[in-house]
Enzyme design. Sequence first.
Site, PDB file in Angstrom:
ATOM      1  N   ASP A 167       0.799  -1.136  -0.070  1.00 48.86           N
ATOM      2  CA  ASP A 167       0.113  -0.029   0.171  1.00 48.86           C
ATOM      3  C   ASP A 167       0.795   1.170  -0.206  1.00 48.86           C
ATOM      4  O   ASP A 167       0.523   2.051   0.738  1.00 48.86           O
ATOM      5  CB  ASP A 167      -0.840   0.016   1.230  1.00 48.86           C
ATOM      6  CG  ASP A 167      -1.948   0.954   0.880  1.00 48.86           C
ATOM      7  OD1 ASP A 167      -2.333   1.449  -0.109  1.00 48.86           O
ATOM      8  OD2 ASP A 167      -2.791   1.321   2.150  1.00 48.86           O
ATOM      9  N   ARG A 171       0.080   8.964   0.957  1.00 48.90           N
ATOM     10  CA  ARG A 171      -0.662   8.979   2.452  1.00 48.90           C
ATOM     11  C   ARG A 171      -0.026   8.222   3.379  1.00 48.90           C
ATOM     12  O   ARG A 171      -0.447   8.305   4.688  1.00 48.90           O
ATOM     13  CB  ARG A 171      -2.174   8.853   1.915  1.00 48.90           C
ATOM     14  CG  ARG A 171      -2.268   7.487   1.561  1.00 48.90           C
ATOM     15  CD  ARG A 171      -3.689   7.135   1.119  1.00 48.90           C
ATOM     16  NE  ARG A 171      -3.921   5.745   0.618  1.00 48.90           N
ATOM     17  CZ  ARG A 171      -3.571   5.587  -0.795  1.00 48.90           C
ATOM     18  NH1 ARG A 171      -3.408   6.533  -1.694  1.00 48.90           N
ATOM     19  NH2 ARG A 171      -3.597   4.200  -1.345  1.00 48.90           N
ATOM     20  N   ASN A 172       0.915   7.249   2.932  1.00 48.84           N
ATOM     21  CA  ASN A 172       1.473   6.316   3.826  1.00 48.84           C
ATOM     22  C   ASN A 172       2.866   6.536   4.090  1.00 48.84           C
ATOM     23  O   ASN A 172       3.586   5.587   4.446  1.00 48.84           O
ATOM     24  CB  ASN A 172       1.241   4.791   3.378  1.00 48.84           C
ATOM     25  CG  ASN A 172      -0.512   4.359   3.288  1.00 48.84           C
ATOM     26  OD1 ASN A 172      -1.043   5.040   4.514  1.00 48.84           O
ATOM     27  ND2 ASN A 172      -0.920   3.617   2.562  1.00 48.84           N
ATOM     28  N   ASP A 185       2.382   2.521   7.684  1.00 46.83           N
ATOM     29  CA  ASP A 185       1.010   1.725   7.465  1.00 46.83           C
ATOM     30  C   ASP A 185       1.435   0.439   6.727  1.00 46.83           C
ATOM     31  O   ASP A 185       1.247   0.320   5.705  1.00 46.83           O
ATOM     32  CB  ASP A 185       0.224   2.413   6.582  1.00 46.83           C
ATOM     33  CG  ASP A 185      -0.694   3.651   7.366  1.00 46.83           C
ATOM     34  OD1 ASP A 185      -1.755   3.132   7.653  1.00 46.83           O
ATOM     35  OD2 ASP A 185      -0.113   4.770   7.574  1.00 46.83           O
TER      36      ASP A 185
END
Length: 329
Positions: A167, A171-172, A185
Site C-alpha cells: 500500500d 498518504r502512507n 502503514d
Amino acid sequence: MGLSALQGSFQPPPVPVRPQFLKHEVDKKELELKEEIGRGAFGVVYLATRHKNLNGFPTEETVVVKTVHAYAGAQERATFVREIETTLDLGKHQNLLGLVGCCTTSHPPYMVTEYMPYGDLKEFLLKCRKRLKDSTYDLELLNKYQIARQIANGMIFISQAGYVHGDLAARNVLVGEDLVVKIADFGLATDVYERGYQRQDAEQKIPVRWMAPERLLREGRYTSKSDVWSFGVVVYEIATLGNVPYPGLDRQLMEELRGGYREPRPEDCPQEMYDLMLKCWQWEEDDRPEFQQLYDQLDDLMADCSEVSYLEPFGDPDEATAVEAPEGV
C-alpha cells in the site's frame, strides 16, 4: 476522548497474547490521548502523551496512538494486529516509522509510534502549494529528489527483508523535521520470502490508482516489483505536489493501462524524473527496476541538480544505509 468513548459498548475478546508482543507492551495508563489526527476505513489515529518515570523523574513523550474502530470486525482487527507484527519483524530503519510499543492485552489494541510533526506526505505536498511561513514547505527540485530517495531507501530495506509493502502511497509516508520521511502503514504488508510472491485476498480493499496491473487482475499476484509500480505513482505525487493519479478513470483504468496509457509528464517535471516514473510503470514486472537501481538513479539526479556537495552514503550501498543531506543542501 476517553477510553470509554473509544471502546463503546461492543467488547470483542482481546488479541491473543503473542510472545513477540510482550516485551513491547505499554501500559495504557501511561498514555494520555489528545486530539484525533487521522481516521480511515479501519481505524483512528490520535496524538498522545506518554507519561513515564525515568530513574524516579517524571518524563513526557509525544507519541501517536493508532487503534481500530470500536465496531471493527474480525478481519479489521486481524489486519491491525498483522501491522503491529510486521512492524516488529521489520525492525528499525531510518526511513521506516519507529514503533514505541503496543497494547494488545486488552481491547481496543493500540499501536504506539513515534510522532512525525509534519504529518503524512500527501497533506504535506498539498500544503507546499500555499505560501506558508514555514520554509520547510518551500520544496525545490532537490528536495523532491531527496524525499523520493529516502522512500526508495526504506523500500530497499523492506524488499531485502522479504516483504511487500502492498500500500505504498504518499498518504502512507510521514514527514518529520529536516524533511526526513518514513514509510508507515504496514497493514497490507506481506512476507513473501518463501514463495517470492503473494496472492491478493479477495476481500482485501486496495487503492486502485496506486496498484500495479498484476494486483488489479483477477489472480491478484504481486511481488516487490508491484511496490516499484506504486513507487512510480508516489514520485508522480511528489512531482505534482499531491495530484491524484489517473483522475476520471475507474473501471476503465485497467484497459487504459493495458493499452499503454500512462500519466503524461506533469508540468515543470524534468524529463529525467518522468523517465524514472515510466520505468516503474512497465507492464511486465521483470522490466521494472529494483529499488536499489531507483535509489542510485535518484542519487545521481540529486548530484546533477545540486551546485554543492551533499553527504555521501557510507558503508556498503547494498545495506541501504545512506545518510540524508540536511534540508536545502
